[in-house]
Structure formats: structure tokens, C-alpha cells
Design a protein around this motif. Structure first.
Motif, PDB file in Angstrom:
ATOM      1  N   PRO A 116       0.913  -1.392   0.041  1.00  0.00           N
ATOM      2  CA  PRO A 116      -0.075  -0.008  -0.121  1.00  0.00           C
ATOM      3  C   PRO A 116       0.955   1.280  -0.106  1.00  0.00           C
ATOM      4  CG  PRO A 116      -0.911  -1.693   1.512  1.00  0.00           C
ATOM      5  CD  PRO A 116       0.432  -2.052   0.965  1.00  0.00           C
ATOM      6  N   ASP A 117       2.051   1.242   0.666  1.00  0.00           N
ATOM      7  CA  ASP A 117       2.786   2.554   0.577  1.00  0.00           C
ATOM      8  C   ASP A 117       4.127   2.797  -0.461  1.00  0.00           C
ATOM      9  OD1 ASP A 117       4.119   0.264   1.597  1.00  0.00           O
ATOM     10  OD2 ASP A 117       5.234   1.165   3.262  1.00  0.00           O
ATOM     11  N   MET A 118       3.900   1.673  -1.721  1.00  0.00           N
ATOM     12  CA  MET A 118       4.725   1.561  -2.581  1.00  0.00           C
ATOM     13  C   MET A 118       3.965   2.221  -3.698  1.00  0.00           C
ATOM     14  SD  MET A 118       7.663   0.705  -1.294  1.00  0.00           S
ATOM     15  CE  MET A 118       8.584   0.295  -2.626  1.00  0.00           C
ATOM     16  N   LEU A 119       3.965   1.379  -4.978  1.00  0.00           N
ATOM     17  CA  LEU A 119       3.545   2.014  -6.061  1.00  0.00           C
ATOM     18  C   LEU A 119       1.922   2.403  -5.987  1.00  0.00           C
ATOM     19  CD1 LEU A 119       4.794  -0.361  -8.990  1.00  0.00           C
ATOM     20  CD2 LEU A 119       5.504   1.914  -8.281  1.00  0.00           C
ATOM     21  N   PRO A 120       1.114   1.477  -5.316  1.00  0.00           N
ATOM     22  CA  PRO A 120      -0.361   2.120  -5.103  1.00  0.00           C
ATOM     23  C   PRO A 120      -0.263   3.498  -4.565  1.00  0.00           C
ATOM     24  CG  PRO A 120      -0.424  -0.106  -4.407  1.00  0.00           C
ATOM     25  CD  PRO A 120       1.198   0.315  -4.703  1.00  0.00           C
ATOM     26  N   PHE A 121       0.482   3.828  -3.661  1.00  0.00           N
ATOM     27  CA  PHE A 121       0.445   5.207  -3.026  1.00  0.00           C
ATOM     28  C   PHE A 121       0.726   6.349  -3.893  1.00  0.00           C
ATOM     29  CE2 PHE A 121       2.848   8.514  -1.089  1.00  0.00           C
ATOM     30  CZ  PHE A 121       1.865   9.271  -0.099  1.00  0.00           C
ATOM     31  N   LEU A 122       2.186   5.884  -4.670  1.00  0.00           N
ATOM     32  CA  LEU A 122       2.643   6.944  -5.625  1.00  0.00           C
ATOM     33  C   LEU A 122       1.783   7.150  -6.777  1.00  0.00           C
ATOM     34  CD1 LEU A 122       6.082   5.625  -5.785  1.00  0.00           C
ATOM     35  CD2 LEU A 122       5.392   7.472  -4.665  1.00  0.00           C
ATOM     36  N   PHE A 123       0.975   6.142  -7.272  1.00  0.00           N
ATOM     37  CA  PHE A 123       0.416   6.310  -8.312  1.00  0.00           C
ATOM     38  C   PHE A 123      -1.167   6.852  -8.110  1.00  0.00           C
ATOM     39  CE2 PHE A 123      -2.451   5.344 -12.128  1.00  0.00           C
ATOM     40  CZ  PHE A 123      -1.809   5.443 -13.273  1.00  0.00           C
ATOM     41  N   GLU A 124      -1.754   6.460  -6.990  1.00  0.00           N
ATOM     42  CA  GLU A 124      -3.017   6.983  -6.660  1.00  0.00           C
ATOM     43  C   GLU A 124      -3.029   8.332  -6.209  1.00  0.00           C
ATOM     44  OE1 GLU A 124      -5.756   5.461  -7.481  1.00  0.00           O
ATOM     45  OE2 GLU A 124      -4.942   3.451  -8.185  1.00  0.00           O
ATOM     46  N   LYS A 125      -2.079   8.756  -5.309  1.00  0.00           N
ATOM     47  CA  LYS A 125      -2.044   9.844  -4.444  1.00  0.00           C
ATOM     48  C   LYS A 125      -1.250  10.938  -5.065  1.00  0.00           C
ATOM     49  CE  LYS A 125      -4.558   7.951  -1.179  1.00  0.00           C
ATOM     50  NZ  LYS A 125      -6.133   8.234  -1.217  1.00  0.00           N
ATOM     51  N   LEU A 126      -0.183  10.510  -5.991  1.00  0.00           N
ATOM     52  CA  LEU A 126       0.613  11.507  -6.421  1.00  0.00           C
ATOM     53  C   LEU A 126       0.218  11.688  -8.011  1.00  0.00           C
ATOM     54  CD1 LEU A 126       3.048  13.391  -5.967  1.00  0.00           C
ATOM     55  CD2 LEU A 126       4.561  11.573  -6.586  1.00  0.00           C
ATOM     56  N   VAL A 127       0.414  10.765  -8.926  1.00  0.00           N
ATOM     57  CA  VAL A 127       0.103  10.869 -10.192  1.00  0.00           C
ATOM     58  C   VAL A 127      -1.164  11.338 -10.585  1.00  0.00           C
ATOM     59  CG1 VAL A 127       0.251   9.629 -12.436  1.00  0.00           C
ATOM     60  CG2 VAL A 127       1.852   9.171 -10.796  1.00  0.00           C
ATOM     61  N   LEU A 128      -2.080  10.526 -10.100  1.00  0.00           N
ATOM     62  CA  LEU A 128      -3.561  11.021 -10.357  1.00  0.00           C
ATOM     63  C   LEU A 128      -3.928  12.423 -10.066  1.00  0.00           C
ATOM     64  CD1 LEU A 128      -5.619   7.621 -10.206  1.00  0.00           C
ATOM     65  CD2 LEU A 128      -4.347   8.450 -12.008  1.00  0.00           C
ATOM     66  N   SER A 129      -3.359  12.596  -8.771  1.00  0.00           N
ATOM     67  CA  SER A 129      -3.825  13.987  -8.082  1.00  0.00           C
ATOM     68  C   SER A 129      -3.239  15.098  -8.944  1.00  0.00           C
ATOM     69  CB  SER A 129      -3.516  14.273  -6.707  1.00  0.00           C
ATOM     70  OG  SER A 129      -4.043  13.233  -5.785  1.00  0.00           O
ATOM     71  N   LEU A 130      -1.853  15.057  -9.448  1.00  0.00           N
ATOM     72  CA  LEU A 130      -1.210  15.810 -10.386  1.00  0.00           C
ATOM     73  C   LEU A 130      -1.752  16.262 -11.597  1.00  0.00           C
ATOM     74  CD1 LEU A 130       2.333  15.645  -9.164  1.00  0.00           C
ATOM     75  CD2 LEU A 130       0.963  17.577  -8.462  1.00  0.00           C
ATOM     76  N   ALA A 131      -2.211  14.884 -12.108  1.00  0.00           N
ATOM     77  CA  ALA A 131      -2.730  14.977 -13.270  1.00  0.00           C
ATOM     78  C   ALA A 131      -4.085  15.658 -13.607  1.00  0.00           C
ATOM     79  CB  ALA A 131      -2.774  13.328 -13.898  1.00  0.00           C
ATOM     80  N   LEU A 132      -4.836  16.052 -12.750  1.00  0.00           N
ATOM     81  CA  LEU A 132      -5.917  16.815 -12.609  1.00  0.00           C
ATOM     82  C   LEU A 132      -5.754  18.048 -11.914  1.00  0.00           C
ATOM     83  CD1 LEU A 132      -8.337  14.072 -11.357  1.00  0.00           C
ATOM     84  CD2 LEU A 132      -8.352  15.003 -13.372  1.00  0.00           C
ATOM     85  N   ILE A 133      -5.137  18.285 -10.824  1.00  0.00           N
ATOM     86  CA  ILE A 133      -4.894  19.548 -10.238  1.00  0.00           C
ATOM     87  C   ILE A 133      -4.185  20.434 -11.247  1.00  0.00           C
ATOM     88  CG2 ILE A 133      -3.698  20.796  -8.492  1.00  0.00           C
ATOM     89  CD1 ILE A 133      -4.731  18.511  -6.523  1.00  0.00           C
ATOM     90  N   VAL A 134      -2.979  20.076 -12.005  1.00  0.00           N
ATOM     91  CA  VAL A 134      -2.337  20.809 -12.791  1.00  0.00           C
ATOM     92  C   VAL A 134      -3.018  21.632 -13.777  1.00  0.00           C
ATOM     93  CG1 VAL A 134      -0.340  21.066 -14.375  1.00  0.00           C
ATOM     94  CG2 VAL A 134      -0.231  19.956 -11.878  1.00  0.00           C
ATOM     95  N   PRO A 135      -3.848  20.683 -14.648  1.00  0.00           N
ATOM     96  CA  PRO A 135      -4.502  21.563 -15.807  1.00  0.00           C
ATOM     97  C   PRO A 135      -5.563  22.103 -15.208  1.00  0.00           C
ATOM     98  CG  PRO A 135      -4.853  18.768 -15.558  1.00  0.00           C
ATOM     99  CD  PRO A 135      -3.645  19.355 -14.754  1.00  0.00           C
ATOM    100  N   LEU A 136      -6.703  21.680 -14.101  1.00  0.00           N
ATOM    101  CA  LEU A 136      -7.737  22.579 -13.808  1.00  0.00           C
ATOM    102  C   LEU A 136      -7.013  23.706 -13.086  1.00  0.00           C
ATOM    103  CD1 LEU A 136      -9.830  19.484 -12.019  1.00  0.00           C
ATOM    104  CD2 LEU A 136     -10.284  20.930 -14.172  1.00  0.00           C
ATOM    105  N   GLY A 137      -5.922  23.512 -12.398  1.00  0.00           N
ATOM    106  CA  GLY A 137      -5.543  24.827 -11.742  1.00  0.00           C
ATOM    107  C   GLY A 137      -4.945  25.758 -12.934  1.00  0.00           C
ATOM    108  N   SER A 138      -4.323  25.551 -13.961  1.00  0.00           N
ATOM    109  CA  SER A 138      -4.094  26.395 -15.017  1.00  0.00           C
ATOM    110  C   SER A 138      -5.301  27.023 -15.469  1.00  0.00           C
ATOM    111  CB  SER A 138      -3.107  25.556 -15.990  1.00  0.00           C
ATOM    112  OG  SER A 138      -1.996  24.830 -15.643  1.00  0.00           O
TER     113      SER A 138
END
Length: 272
Positions: A116-138
Motif C-alpha cells: 500500500p505504501d509503494m506503487l499504489p500510493f505513488l500512482f493513486e495519491k501523487l500521479v492522478l492528483s497532479l494529472a488533474l490539479i495541474v490542468p484544472l489549476g492552470s
């Protein structure tokens, strides 16, 4: 002067004031005001990103993979990976990150990576969040810094931000956005303000500019920092100045010293 007169941009003063108040209010609501929805209190951008992850997960994953694919291929296609060793290392790491992302979605690799604290955490909490917040925030950032609110806050907060943190008054927007919202929103605002010239290179670690700005004590001469908009005065930095000692580009070092010598010589000649 009458309010009916147009401003330099061709917009009347009442209309400009209405745009400042209306659009800036939208920006404040999007970035600074937390709302509690479904038991979670955060800004509207975070709520929008969470809703998309929950109800449109395949779309979000596709967008994230497209961003990762573009980031991995762009340096090799435009040749930017050759600029420096740092660019080369990061270009390789971007490709490596794309491979890891695809492997995670296909459930490939050793099971130790799927804790849970390896790839699932990185992809679910980091990659997907940034993939949405950055374009929406822009898209939403234009309401915050595009209609005069940034300049207004900069003037009002200059007496606070400059003496305490030695940063422009406009950086108050960065600080509040980072504390109230997501850290990625603060990074997004910082990058946009730097690209638009609100932040100087002298605050970004560029020693070639710092050599030509008087900051602090030089040869025991205590003088006031002129600030980012003050006059540029080439100076000598002593042994304890540190900038020239750590400067890696010897040619730039000599050019700065030569410029200082010429200016001081002209000043001495003018006083004779």
C-alpha cells in the motif's frame, strides 16, 4: 479625470473595477475558500479533482498516461536531453517513470512493489492528483492573477512580506494558496508568476544576476537592499560574500568584475 475616460487598455474604469472584483472573487473562491463536501473540507479545485477520480477514473488514468508519455518522449524528440547532465538524468528517469506506471496498471513486477505504501500510493495519491490539479489549476489561475488581484495584493502586502521574508508582496498569494489548498497549487502559482516575470532571477539562485545586485554586506559596507525594482549596482564581493567564490563560470565572474571596474572608474573620473 472623469470615470468615462478609457484606460490605456481601452476599458473604462467602472468596467475594469467590475472585472477586478468579479473575476478576482471567482479566483478567491476557487483557491482560498475551503468548502466542506461529503465530510471533507478543502478548496473547490481539490473537490473537483477528487470527484473526477471517483466518477471518471478511466478518463483520469488516460490523461495521466498521456502526460507521462509526453514528458518521457519530449526531451528525446526536441533534443533537450543534451543540454546538461541534469537534463539527461531526468530524461532517463521520465522514461523509467512511464515504464513503472504502465507496469503498475498491468500488475507486472514483484509483489513487494504493490504494498500500500509503494506503487499504489505513488500512482493513486501523487500521479492522478497532479494529472488533474495541474490542468484544472492552470485554467482557474487566470481568475487569480489575470485581472489585477495579484498587483493589488502585492501593493498591500509589500510592507509585510519584504521586511520579514525578503520576498515581494505578491508572494503572499503563493503562501496562502499553499497553506489553504494543495501544495501543487502553490507550485503552479509560483511557476506561472516566475514565467510572467513577477519573480526575479536573482531570487532563483542565478549567480550571474546575483553578482550585479547589492544584497547585504559588501566589504563591510552596510547598505540598504534596493529591492527587485531598485537600481542595479555592480559591486565587488569580498571573500565572505560567497557568490563569486561559488560561481562556476569564470568568464562571467571576470565580466562582472570588469563591469564594476569600468563603472567605478567612470564615477571617479566624473567627480574630478
Amino acid at each position: 479625470m472623469s470615470e468615462s475616460l478609457s484606460l490605456s487598455g481601452g476599458v473604462s474604469r467602472p468596467r475594469a473595477l467590475a472585472r477586478l472584483l468579479g473575476y478576482s472573487l471567482i479566483g478567491l473562491l476557487l483557491f482560498f475558500v475551503p468548502f466542506e463536501i461529503a465530510g471533507r473540507s478543502t478548496i473547490l479545485l481539490d473537490h473537483a479533482a477528487s470527484a473526477l477520480q471517483l466518477h471518471a477514473r478511466p478518463l483520469v488514468i488516460g490523461v495521466a498516461l498521456l502526460f507521462m508519455l509526453y514528458g518521457a518522449l519530449a526531451p528525446w524528440l526536441d533534443g533537450s536531453w543534451r543540454r546538461s547532465l541534469t537534463h539527461t538524468v531526468f530524461s532517463v528517469l521520465k522514461v523509467f517513470g512511464l515504464v513503472i506506471g504502465v507496469a503498475y496498471l498491468l500488475q507486472l513486477g514483484p509483489q513487494a512493489l504493490y504494498q500500500p505504501d509503494m506503487l499504489p500510493f505513488l500512482f493513486e495519491k501523487l500521479v492522478l492528483s497532479l494529472a488533474l490539479i495541474v490542468p484544472l489549476g492552470s485554467l482557474a489561475l487566470v481568475f487569480l492573477i489575470g485581472f489585477g488581484l495579484l498587483e493589488l495584493i502585492g501593493v498591500l502586502m509589500q510592507p509585510v512580506m519584504r521586511p520579514i521574508w525578503r520576498t515581494p508582496g505578491k508572494s503572499a498569494i503563493d503562501a496562502v494558496a499553499s497553506f489553504v489548498g494543495s501544495y501543487s497549487v502553490g507550485l503552479l502559482i509560483t511557476d506561472r508568476m516566475y514565467q510572467q516575470g513577477h519573480y526575479k532571477c536573482a531570487r532563483s539562485g542565478d549567480h550571474r544576476h546575483r553578482v550585479l545586485h547589492r544584497v547585504g554586506t559588501v566589504h563591510g559596507d552596510h547598505r540598504q537592499d534596493p529591492g527587485p525594482d531598485g537600481p542595479v549596482e555592480p559591486v565587488f564581493l569580498g571573500r565572505h560574500g560567497g557568490d563569486l567564490r561559488r560561481h562556476r563560470d569564470q568568464r562571467t565572474h571576470l565580466s562582472a568584475v570588469a563591469a564594476a571596474v569600468r563603472i567605478h572608474a567612470r564615477g571617479a573620473a566624473a567627480t574630478r
